[in-house]
Write a protein that holds these residues in place. Structure first.
Motif, PDB file in Angstrom:
ATOM      1  N   GLU A  24       0.733  -0.853  -0.219  1.00 27.62           N
ATOM      2  CA  GLU A  24       0.186  -0.081  -0.001  1.00 27.62           C
ATOM      3  C   GLU A  24       0.835   0.910  -0.229  1.00 27.62           C
ATOM      4  OE1 GLU A  24      -2.307  -3.244   1.904  1.00 27.62           O
ATOM      5  OE2 GLU A  24      -0.758  -2.352   1.853  1.00 27.62           O
ATOM      6  N   ARG A 214      -3.245   7.975   2.579  1.00 26.49           N
ATOM      7  CA  ARG A 214      -3.809   7.482   1.525  1.00 26.49           C
ATOM      8  C   ARG A 214      -3.695   8.861   0.395  1.00 26.49           C
ATOM      9  NH1 ARG A 214      -7.222   3.162   0.638  1.00 26.49           N
ATOM     10  NH2 ARG A 214      -7.246   1.989   2.052  1.00 26.49           N
ATOM     11  N   ARG A 219      -3.754   7.733  -3.626  1.00 28.49           N
ATOM     12  CA  ARG A 219      -4.935   6.699  -3.693  1.00 28.49           C
ATOM     13  C   ARG A 219      -6.047   7.384  -3.144  1.00 28.49           C
ATOM     14  NH1 ARG A 219      -3.551   2.615   1.190  1.00 28.49           N
ATOM     15  NH2 ARG A 219      -4.209   1.011  -0.796  1.00 28.49           N
TER      16      ARG A 219
END
Length: 369
Positions: A24, A214, A219
């Motif tokens: 991630e 994020r 993201r």
């Protein structure tokens, strides 16, 4: 973040190796974090764990904003501070400790109250804003500034064992005033009266940081257009979809009349250390010469408890102790007295003495009750 990204050094690669290993984040995500800027508003119960995580994860530039000093009642949940920190400005202690935790990043402390006159300057130039506040009225100012400047804003709040959070993306998601319109601080519960569980703070802070990472790594945040509700008591989590409100005064295309937020220059906060606590803010922005203030205090035989780059704490009398920040904000703690009005009057008199009589500022900067 600029077009040309600065790569990681060998030391940084080792420092962040356990999160670089995550799919991630990876190397490219870590580089993006290094080249990003985040702003944490409020360095208290929620702001402290949020600042720690962002610092340790390598957000390259961290702007932290708070107007308060550290009290003993902060320590059970604001674990960036300790007994030696009591009476010192939160942003000053926080910035020093965060730099020791991760010298690879830049920490920018701002010891000012968040007001209409400075909020856009505070938010400008960062990639994300994280909420560590306990005032809905101040949050409304942040919401409006972030909308105007196009900066994502991660709202969060905690009281007792209950917490909530939402990620606000300007012009894409509902704004804060779509979600929670018309709240007034005086009607809201305060943790000094009803309490707050440190573990609940830790959970919602982690959610905030996850959402910020994020955004900073390109993201999609999970709480855009949603509210997360969490209750530590029964370990329940609930995500609720939310939509923009037609006629929202802040973000709708058919805006109603926008209500100005009150500007408070004299406030009484909850008592600390058995003393009434007042916060006074100058009516115009100033930049206090703290070295000159210390010379005056020592010349008058007063005890200076702390002298830093962003604030000075001193004992004025058996009745009053004060801390003056470089921004001109003064936090005064008054011993109990039989006359409830005397504390406020004495506090304003002290502010006038220091700011006008000693430091030479015009009388117009002095707040009134």
């Amino acid at each position: 973040m600029g077009n040309v990204l600065e790569e990681l050094t060998d030391i940084e690669f080792e420092y962040y190796s356990r999160q670089i290993a995550l799919d991630e984040i990876g190397y490219s995500g870590q580089v993006q974090l290094k080249n990003s800027k985040a702003c944490v508003l409020g360095c208290g119960g929620l702001g402290v764990p949020t600042m720690l995580k962002l610092t340790a994860m390598g957000v390259g530039h961290l702007r932290i904003v708070d107007r308060d000093i550290i009290s003993i009642s902060d320590l059970h949940r604001q674990y960036l501070y300790d007994f030696e920190s009591i009476g010192k400005p939160k942003v000053e202690v926080a910035s020093e400790k965060l730099r020791r935790l991760n010298p690879n990043i830049e920490v920018e402390p701002i010891a000012e109250p968040i007001m209409k006159r400075n909020i856009e300057e505070i938010v400008d130039g960062v990639n994300v804003v994280l909420d560590g506040l306990d005032s809905m009225e101040t949050r409304y100012l942040i919401n409006r500034a972030c909308l105007n400047l196009g900066v994502p804003y991660i709202f969060a709040g905690v009281i007792r064992t209950i917490a909530n959070a939402s990620t606000i993306i300007p012009r894409k998601t509902p704004c804060l005033e779509c979600l929670f319109p018309g709240f007034v601080d005086s009607s809201m519960p305060k943790c000094s009266l009803v309490g707050v569980h440190p573990a609940a703070i830790g959970v919602i802070s982690s959610v905030q940081v996850s959402e910020a990472v994020r955004i900073l790594t390109g993201r999609t945040p999970k709480l855009a257009g949603k509210i997360l509700l969490f209750d530590l008591e029964d370990l329940s989590f609930e995500k609720i979809d939310v939509t923009k409100q037609e006629g929202c005064a802040v973000c709708s295309s058919q805006r109603a009349q926008l209500t100005d937020m009150p500007e408070r220059y004299f406030e009484e906060e909850c008592a600390r250390d058995g003393r009434r606590t007042f916060v006074l803010t100058p009516r115009v922005r100033v930049d206090v010469d703290l070295d000159r203030l210390v010379e005056m205090l020592e010349g008058k035989g007063m005890k200076v408890r702390f002298k830093g780059k962003l604030g000075v704490s001193f004992i004025y009398s058996d009745f009053l102790a004060a801390s003056l920040l470089k921004s001109g904000t003064m936090i005064v703690q008054a011993a109990p007295t039989r006359d409830p009005g005397a504390s406020g009057d004495e506090t304003i008199a002290l502010y006038k003495l220091v700011m006008v009589d000693w430091l030479g500022y015009p009388p117009e900067i002095v707040p009134s009750m």
